[in-house]
Scaffold this motif. Sequence first.
Motif, PDB file in Angstrom:
ATOM      1  N   UNK A   1      -9.817   8.407  -7.600  1.00 50.66           N
ATOM      2  CA  UNK A   1      -8.728   9.351  -7.354  1.00 50.66           C
ATOM      3  C   UNK A   1      -7.829   9.455  -8.593  1.00 50.66           C
TER       4      UNK A   1
ATOM      5  N   UNK B   1      -4.584   1.621   6.541  1.00 53.68           N
ATOM      6  CA  UNK B   1      -4.274   0.326   5.940  1.00 53.68           C
ATOM      7  C   UNK B   1      -3.948  -0.684   7.033  1.00 53.68           C
TER       8      UNK B   1
ATOM      9  N   UNK C   1       0.040   7.581  -5.889  1.00 51.64           N
ATOM     10  CA  UNK C   1      -1.110   8.492  -5.890  1.00 51.64           C
ATOM     11  C   UNK C   1      -0.694   9.886  -5.452  1.00 51.64           C
ATOM     12  N   UNK C   2       0.224   9.945  -4.476  1.00 54.35           N
ATOM     13  CA  UNK C   2       0.706  11.261  -4.056  1.00 54.35           C
ATOM     14  C   UNK C   2       1.464  11.958  -5.164  1.00 54.35           C
TER      15      UNK C   2
ATOM     16  N   UNK D   1      -2.762   7.289   6.105  1.00 54.24           N
ATOM     17  CA  UNK D   1      -2.710   6.123   5.211  1.00 54.24           C
ATOM     18  C   UNK D   1      -2.174   4.899   5.946  1.00 54.24           C
ATOM     19  N   UNK D   2      -1.027   5.074   6.653  1.00 52.84           N
ATOM     20  CA  UNK D   2      -0.444   3.923   7.362  1.00 52.84           C
ATOM     21  C   UNK D   2      -1.451   3.363   8.361  1.00 52.84           C
TER      22      UNK D   2
ATOM     23  N   UNK E   1       1.409   2.361  -3.399  1.00 56.51           N
ATOM     24  CA  UNK E   1       0.248   3.053  -3.977  1.00 56.51           C
ATOM     25  C   UNK E   1       0.151   4.482  -3.463  1.00 56.51           C
ATOM     26  N   UNK E   2       0.434   4.653  -2.176  1.00 66.11           N
ATOM     27  CA  UNK E   2       0.417   6.003  -1.616  1.00 66.11           C
ATOM     28  C   UNK E   2       1.417   6.887  -2.370  1.00 66.11           C
TER      29      UNK E   2
ATOM     30  N   UNK F   1       0.820  -1.214   0.000  1.00 63.99           N
ATOM     31  CA  UNK F   1       0.000   0.000   0.000  1.00 63.99           C
ATOM     32  C   UNK F   1       0.849   1.257   0.000  1.00 63.99           C
ATOM     33  N   UNK F   2       2.022   1.194   0.643  1.00 63.77           N
ATOM     34  CA  UNK F   2       2.935   2.349   0.622  1.00 63.77           C
ATOM     35  C   UNK F   2       3.218   2.774  -0.825  1.00 63.77           C
TER      36      UNK F   2
END
Lengths: 642, 297
Positions: free
Chosen positions: B78, B112, A427-428, B108-109, A423-424, A420-421
Amino acid sequence: MAIDMSQSTGVGRSGDAGGASAAPSSRYRLNFITGTIAAAIGYLFGHWLGNAIAGHYPSIVNSGSNDPAMLLGFIFGTVGWFAGLGALNYPIAKLWGREVPLAEKKDKYPFMEYFSYSTDHKVVGKQYLVGMLFYFFIGGLLALAIRTELLSPTYHIWGPATYIEVVGEHGTMMMMMMTSIVMGPFGNFLIPLMIGSKKMAFPRLEAASFWFTIPAFFALLSALWEGGFQTGWTGYAPLSIQGGVGQDGYLYGFAMMGFSMILASINMVATIINYRAPGMRWSRMPVFAWGMITTAFTMLLSVPVLIDGLYVLGLDRAVQTSMLYGEHGGSPFLWENLFWFFGHPEVYLLALPGFALTTEILPVFCRKPIFAYKTSAAGMIGVAVLSFFVWQHHLFNSGINPDMRPLFMLSTELISIPTGFLYLVGMGTIWRARVRFTVPMLFMLAVFFNFLWGGITGVYNSDVPVDALIHGSFFVMAHFHFTIMGQLMFAVMGAVYYYTPLLFGIKLSEKLGKIHFWSMFIAFNSTFIPLFIVGFLGQPRRVFEYATRLQGLNQWVTISSYVLGLSLAFFVVTFVWQLVVSRPASPKNPWESRGMEWQVNIPIPAENFERIPVVLSGPYEYGNPNAGPIADLDPVVVGSES
Amino acid sequence: MAIKSDEVGSPAAEARKHGGRIFALWFVASVIVDLVVWFVWGPHMAPGFMTTTAAGQVFDFKVLTVLSAPVLLMVWIYGGYSLIMFRDKGTHEDGYYVKGNRKIQATWYTLTGILVIGLAAFGTYELIAPAGAGVGEGPSPIWKPNNAGHTLIVQVIAQQWRFTYRWPQFGGMETTSINLPVNTEIQFDVTSLDVIHDFWAYQLGVKADANPEVNNVAYTKTLQTGRFVVRCDELCGIWHGAMYNYGHVVSQSSFYSWAHSMEAQNASLTKLLPKFSTSYLPKDNVVGGQYFNSSQA
C-alpha cells in the motif's frame, strides 16, 4: 462563542508581576560555571558527611565501599548545583517576602544565557535539543564499543568487566535520557507556539526540568570511574545490591532524570490544558499537542513508581533494609514489578512522541488533512492507558503468578489495536496525496517502515510460547531498537530538519540531508534486521561470548553499526557547520505549513505573538478550497484603542 | 458527527481503481510468502524438534509469521504504491481533501480487533495445552503434563557463573553436566543460589528464571536425541556471557547407565551435600562457595 479577551492582554507577558525594574542585574547572573563549583563543594561535603556518619560501620569497613557517602555526595552535589545555578534565589527571596519577577524575554540573548537558568521556553527548548543530542551521541559511542567487542566470539577487546559496564551505560543512558528528547526540545519550544501561548505554564519548573538532566547524566557517567554497574538498565536485585558504588551512580542518575520527567510533564499538562488560545478547542489541537499531553500523563503516573523503586534500592544498598532480597523477608520480585510498572509505560513514552511528530509533519508534505484525526488522538490515548496493564509480559519466564499470563498476553496484544490506529491514520493520509519527498518527510516515512518491524515482532514477544524462545535474546533487543531508534530517533532527526527554521532561523541543506537520511536508513536496517536472526538462533543479550556459527552475522552487524555511526557523525558535522558557519537563511514558513507555530516571523519574536491569537480553524485543512486562515493573529481587543 | 466524509470528485471510482491493484499485488505476494514460510522455511525452523516444547515453539513461530507476513506486506505494498502514484509530480498542488471514511475506519478497527483477540486466544491455548509451553511456572505450577507416567526430575541450580544439576531420583547426586533420556517427560526445578539467572536450554525449548530462594518449575518431553546448549539468559554480572554449557539427549539405556554410574561415583560427595530441597539459602560468607539447606542454616 464568547471570547474573553481580557486574559490575552495579561497572561503570558513576562515580568508583568513586578515590572521590569525589579529584574535582576545580568552582571551577576549565575550560570553553569558557578553551578559546577557549588556542585563540587556540595559533593565533597556530602561525601565527607557520609564518611563521618557511616565510615566506621563494619559492613562498610569490610566491603570498602561506602554507599551512604556516595549517595550523600550526589545529593549535596545536586543541591549545590541548583544553588550555584541560581535556581534557589526565587524561593529564598519569597521567604524574605520579596517578589522576584521572571527575567524579561528578549529577541536576542547573549551566548551565556544558554548556559544559565533561563525561563524563556525557546531558550530551554534549544538547551534541551543540544543536551539531548549530546547524551544520544555519548550513548551511541557506547553502542559502537559494544559492537566492537562482538566482532569476535572469543577474542576480547574490552574484557568482560568493561564490556558489562559499557552495556549498562549504553542502555541506561539511552533509556533514561531519551525519554525527554521530544518533550524537552520540541515540546517546550513548540507547544506554546502551537496552542497560541506566550509561555509555558511554569517557566521555573521548565528550567529545573532541563537542569536536572545534567546531574542525571554526570551521576550515571560517574559510574564508569567507580567500577561501573553490572546490571544493565534493568537493575535487577539482588545483583544491583551486590555491585559496588557504581550502582549508586545508576540509581541516583535515574532518579534525577525521573525528577526531570515529572517536572516537565506537570508543566506540559498544565500548559496544554490552561494556555490554549481562544478557539483552540480539543478538536482543533495539533496532534503533536495530543502526543505531548498523553506522554506527560503517562510520565506523571509511571515515573513516581520508578523513583520509589530506586529509593528502595538505595536504602537496601546504603542501610541494608533488605526489601529487595530474600534473606530477611524481602523479594527480588518487588523490584521486577516496580521497575517494569514504570519500564513498560516508559517504552511507550518513548514511542508516543515519535508518532506525534510523525503524524504532525505527515500532512504538511502530503498536502492533505490528517486522515481520521480523532482516531489518531484515540490511538495515543489508548496506547497510554493500556501501557499500565502490560508490565508483567517482561516476566513471563520469571515464575511470578503464571495464571496471570493469559491476561498479560491479551493486554499486550490489545495494545496493537491503538497502535494500528496510528498506521491507519498514516496510510489514510498518503491516500491520493501529493507527496513532497523532502528530508523531513523521508524520515517520517522511515518511521512507519521501521516501526512496522518493531510492532510486528512485538506481537511475537507478547505470545508466551514464542516469548519462551526469544525472551532475553537479541531478537528482543532488535525489536526494541526498531521501536525506539527506528521510530523515535528517526522522528527526532526528521523534526530537527523540519523545525530548524523555527529554532535557529536556518534551513538545512536538502542535499546533505538526503545523504544523511539514506545512509542512516540503510545502515540502521542493515544493523538491526540481522539481529532478529541472531537472537532467533539463540544468542542471549548482553553476552561477550557467543556461538562461533553466529560470527558472520555479528560481524556484518558491527560493520553496519560503524556505517550508522559515520552517518550520524556526518549529521553532526553538517548540522554544526550550517548552524555556526554557513547559516543558510530560512524564509518564513518554508514548508508552507498551516500550523500555528509557522505563522510567526523568523526569528520568532520574544513574546511569540503580539496578542494572544484567536484560532479560527484546524491546522490540517490542506486541499480545502474554502479553508480560512488558521487564526487571527491580531485580534481586536474589546475595550482597547487598537 | 464524529467523522466527516464530504468527498468530492469520484472517490469511489478512484478507490476501486487503485484499491483493486493494491489488493491484487498484496494477495499474490502474501500467498507466495506464506507458502514459503510454511513449506520451505518451516521444516528447518529453529530451535528444531528435539522436544515437544521446542516443536511447539516452531509451530507457534510459524503461525505468527504466516499471520504477520500479510500485515507487513499490506503496509509495504500500500505504502509503496501510494508513494509512487500519489507523489507530487512537480505541479505543487494539494492532495485530495478527505478527513476520514467511516466504512474504512470501522473495517480497520474490526479487523485489527479480531486479529488481535484471535492471536491472544491462540497463544493462550498454546500456553495451557502443552503444560506451560516450557516456560517457568513458579513453585506451584498450574498447567501440568497429563500423563501420570514416569517424570524425570532435574533440579537446575544456577550460581555466578555456572549451572549444576541435582537428581533427586538418583540419591540427590549433583552433576556439572546434563544428560536426558529420550521419549521422557522432564520436570525442571530451577533455582539460584545468589542473583537472578535464567535457564535457557535452547534446543529443548525450555526457559525459566532461576530466582534465589524460589523454585521455578518447567516441563518438556524429549522426542529426539542430540546435543543442546544451555545459556544463562538473565544478566547476572560480569561473567554472564560465559555462563553456558552443553547437554545431550541420549537413548534411555545410555541415560540410565550414565546416571547410575554417576550416582555411584559421586556417592561419597553426595553425603556432604545438603538435603535435597527445592531452594537453598545463599551463604556468601562461607569459604569455597558452599551452600547449606535453609533449614540447617
